[in-house]
Design a protein around this motif. Structure first.
Motif, short mmCIF file in Angstrom:
data_model
loop_
_atom_site.label_atom_id
_atom_site.label_comp_id
_atom_site.label_asym_id
_atom_site.label_seq_id
_atom_site.Cartn_x
_atom_site.Cartn_y
_atom_site.Cartn_z
N THR A 204 -5.86 2.32 4.59
CA THR A 204 -4.61 1.67 4.16
C THR A 204 -4.63 1.26 2.69
OG1 THR A 204 -5.47 -0.42 5.05
CG2 THR A 204 -3.96 0.86 6.46
N TYR A 205 -5.70 1.57 1.97
CA TYR A 205 -5.68 1.46 0.51
C TYR A 205 -5.03 2.71 -0.08
CZ TYR A 205 -8.78 -2.59 0.53
OH TYR A 205 -9.32 -3.84 0.72
N ASP B 221 0.54 4.68 3.04
CA ASP B 221 1.59 3.68 3.13
C ASP B 221 1.79 3.29 4.60
OD1 ASP B 221 2.11 3.84 0.38
OD2 ASP B 221 3.46 5.55 0.68
N ARG C 178 1.10 -1.61 0.31
CA ARG C 178 0.05 -1.10 1.20
C ARG C 178 -0.72 -2.26 1.82
NH1 ARG C 178 -1.85 4.02 -2.60
NH2 ARG C 178 -0.16 5.41 -1.91
N GLN D 97 -3.90 -2.47 2.69
CA GLN D 97 -5.19 -2.68 2.02
C GLN D 97 -6.12 -3.58 2.85
OE1 GLN D 97 -3.78 -4.03 -1.90
NE2 GLN D 97 -4.22 -1.99 -2.70
N ARG E 198 7.05 -3.06 1.25
CA ARG E 198 6.52 -1.71 1.04
C ARG E 198 5.21 -1.72 0.23
NH1 ARG E 198 10.16 1.80 2.97
NH2 ARG E 198 12.35 1.16 3.07
#
Length: 338
Positions: free
Chosen positions: A273-274, A277, A241, A243, A239
């Motif tokens: 995606t930073y 989720d 991210r 990033q 879980r």
């Protein structure tokens, strides 16, 4: 009297034979003449066209010299009457007979358009506009409208076509190519999904396609794809991210100028995606088969991070401390090149 009659008949017969041979030779010379062209040309034969139509076209285009005996070509050379419908290429140096045989026996002229793995649907549409002899049926249509034309359930078409070279004939359309590209993608995607690893953090093949598109944008090194896939799968399982910068770039759209700034990493877009989720809502590019396979069958490893090595590949790390060291090493390499 009889001798005079016979002499007359012989003379007439000789004239007839001579005339026949003259006409036959004229027809032979007519089809043997070289084409008066200096570059390749395409000839399109439509339904209903015949040998006389083709002769008229070549004469009208001044590719051959006319003859009063052109209508007799079919009598002396019946093999040249089997004209095919299609578009064919004639070349400098060909005789008219060779050109006709190309139309009769040759394959229809094929053009090609090549889409690069990692390209976007926007880039595909631009390529379509530049493609020669391609009908543009998607001009003016939105992605959602094109999707409906193709029978695709998604309104956004990113990632839904297999990037490769497609051959087409004159008169084919961009929609024809998209149909073929989508069918090819579907086959590979479903086959790969059926043979995927167990317990992947992916709900369906579309999510696998999203992941494959990110892998495609992150590395062009074939040997790294499964390891890059492992990093993202491991992060999803924990879980964490993802990033990944390519998702940020995609979310920025036309605002991307070659640089990602800190404010860009903090911007709340559906693709950043930073910030979000899990996976972005759609693929970010057209992945190739290798990236799709990697997404379904990642390497069995504990890597959670990677950064460019500065030499064409990436350095992979299992913890943040080692990753930070790799980042600093990469930055030193960049500074040393300035």
């Amino acid at each position: 009297m009889i001798k005079k009659f016979l002499l007359t008949m012989c003379l007439l017969a000789a004239l007839a034979v001579g005339g026949f041979l003259y006409v036959k030779q004229s027809v032979t010379d007519f089809i043997a003449q070289p084409l008066k062209i200096e570059q390749p040309h395409l000839v399109t034969v439509e339904r209903g066209n015949n040998l006389n139509t083709i002769i008229s076209k070549f004469v009208d285009d001044q590719w051959i010299n006319p003859t009063q005996f052109s209508t007799l070509v079919r009598r002396f050379h019946p093999n040249l009457t089997q004209i095919k419908v299609g578009t064919f290429e004639v070349l400098p140096g060909m005789t008219f007979e060779q050109a006709l045989n190309t139309i009769i026996n040759g394959k229809e002229y094929q053009l090609a358009i090549t889409f690069i793995e990692g390209s976007t649907f926007k880039e595909w549409r631009e390529q379509f506009k530049q493609a020669e002899y391609l009908e543009h049926e998607t001009d003016g249509l939105t992605e959602a409208e094109i999707a409906r034309q193709l029978g695709i359930e998604h309104d956004k078409l990113e990632g839904l076509f297999l990037a490769e070279t497609y051959h087409y004939s004159v008169g084919d359309s961009d929609l024809d190519i998209l149909k073929r590209a989508h069918r090819k993608l579907d086959v590979i995607l479903e086959q790969s999904w059926a043979s995927r690893q167990d317990k992947l953090p992916l709900k369906n093949s579309y999510e696998a396609l999203i992941l494959a598109s990110i892998i495609e944008k992150e590395t062009s090194v074939p040997s790294e794809r499964e390891r890059v896939a492992a990093v993202f799968v491991n992060r999803l399982n924990k879980r964490m991210r993802l990033q990944t910068d390519p998702t940020v770039i995609y979310g920025m759209g036309d605002r991307y100028d070659g640089n990602i700034r800190k404010k860009d990493l903090r911007e709340a877009t559906p693709y950043n995606t930073y910030v979000i989720d899990g996976l972005p809502p759609t693929p970010i590019a057209m992945p190739g088969k290798a990236s799709i396979l990697a997404a379904m069958n990642p390497e069995n490893s504990n890597y959670l991070y990677f950064v460019a090595s500065g030499t064409g590949g990436h350095v992979f790390s299992k913890n943040l401390r080692d990753h930070n060291r790799a980042v600093q090493q990469y930055l030193r390499q960049l500074r040393s090149k300035k």
